[in-house]
Design an enzyme around this catalytic site. Sequence first.
Site, PDB file in Angstrom:
ATOM      1  N   CYS A  99       0.862  -1.172  -0.049  1.00 54.54           N
ATOM      2  CA  CYS A  99       0.090  -0.084   0.103  1.00 54.54           C
ATOM      3  C   CYS A  99       0.868   1.064   0.168  1.00 54.54           C
ATOM      4  CB  CYS A  99      -0.976   0.229   1.140  1.00 54.54           C
ATOM      5  SG  CYS A  99      -1.996  -1.608   1.335  1.00 54.54           S
ATOM      6  N   HIS A 392      -9.426   2.541  -2.119  1.00 55.48           N
ATOM      7  CA  HIS A 392      -8.049   2.041  -1.713  1.00 55.48           C
ATOM      8  C   HIS A 392      -7.376   1.361  -2.784  1.00 55.48           C
ATOM      9  CE1 HIS A 392      -4.057   1.164  -0.294  1.00 55.48           C
ATOM     10  NE2 HIS A 392      -4.503   0.099   0.229  1.00 55.48           N
ATOM     11  N   CYS A 422       0.188   2.467   6.367  1.00 53.72           N
ATOM     12  CA  CYS A 422       0.716   1.224   6.572  1.00 53.72           C
ATOM     13  C   CYS A 422       0.663   0.357   5.413  1.00 53.72           C
ATOM     14  CB  CYS A 422      -0.449   0.600   7.671  1.00 53.72           C
ATOM     15  SG  CYS A 422      -2.159   0.327   7.097  1.00 53.72           S
TER      16      CYS A 422
END
Length: 436
Positions: A99, A392, A422
């Site tokens: 990510c 996302h 994160c």
Amino acid sequence: MSDRQQVTNAKGERIAIVAGLRTPFAKQATAFHGVSALDMGKMVVNELLARSELDPKLIEQLVYGQVVQMPAAPNIAREIVLGTGMNVSTDAYSVTRACATSFQSAVNVAESIMTGNIEIGIAGGADSSSVLPIGVSKKLAHALVDLNKARSFGQKLQIFRRLGIKDLLPVPPAVAEYSTGLSMGQTAEQMAKTYNISRADQDALAHRSHTLASETWASGHLRDEVMVAHVPPYKQFIDRDNNIRENSVLESYAKLRPAFDKQHGTVTAANSTPLTDGASAIILMSEGRAKALGYQPIGYIKSYAFSAIDVWQDMLMGPSYATPLALKRAGMELEDLTLIEMHEAFAAQTLANMQMFASKKFAEEKLGRNRAIGEIDMSKFNVLGGSLAYGHPFAATGTRLITQVCRELKRRGGGTGLTTACAAGGLGVAMILEVE
């Protein structure tokens, strides 16, 4: 040796973020159903160049990322170069850091500028959860390799006889950590339990995120940083994120069942990010080159840091480890920041990190500091809503955050902003941006 990070080139020029753009973010199998990450990447880079009125031939490097890799185009960056009118000799390579992928691509381009190897580059990332590399079982894969070597029909028949019906079933991409077998959602659930984060607090954060994102779209603030995407067969378009709950009602969040711990869990689909399709990109230049070309940068990179922790416990606590490093390298404290933007993978993960930011015990035991990172001022935190609302697309989130924070700081007359996230594998990233 100084702890300060010098994010400048040999001439002392800062690394300028000249422009940023993204596609709308769409839930899996909706507006971008059938559109690959590569196609979305080409779409956003083409539009970014057009809006910036920047000659593609001036781009010296493109670093781009993708988390869910497509075997047909393993180097997405190179394919984007070939599909956007840049010189065929343009340096291009792909990165992946879960990510934090497009944070990594931004840092790579920035470091190329810092060393003097280039003066202009593009960074970004794209992911599709709708166009996935569906694999085959290990036994079928083994058999297919053996078939290549089989000479006779009898040999081939013997190979097929080794297979059962279940061996022929398609295998979707893994959603769990390779080393632990734990999914992100299971880790979020663990963090919620470990840090006593209630279902009510998670739902409240999700409601806040959707409400602020809806208000932000209504205000028109995102129009200049989100393109209109036309998708095949070109009979329709998407011009805004489609995960945002308009007119969000807090009480409705309580109706959803836990997603990962059916009996005692608190993490639900409503307080987690959905699988999302989308792409984003930014243009980076040396400060001098930007000035020479007549650009007014939307921001500058002041410092950055990456972190890595154990994957068995608190795997999504990366922001709490990376942020103090980035602050130290910028010579700042948390209270000095104008804005704080934390990627909301899950409400539980976000709230756990916020709790650790304020914890002196965590700072002493985990960070070797004698004081907490700091209590987060909610008037500075994710002021436009966060990933819980926007969605996302794994590799696209980093450069979305960078662009969004820079533009919001610009609207507020300048200042400094933290972007942090994160990532799978126990990874974390933090980047501090400054805007004049």
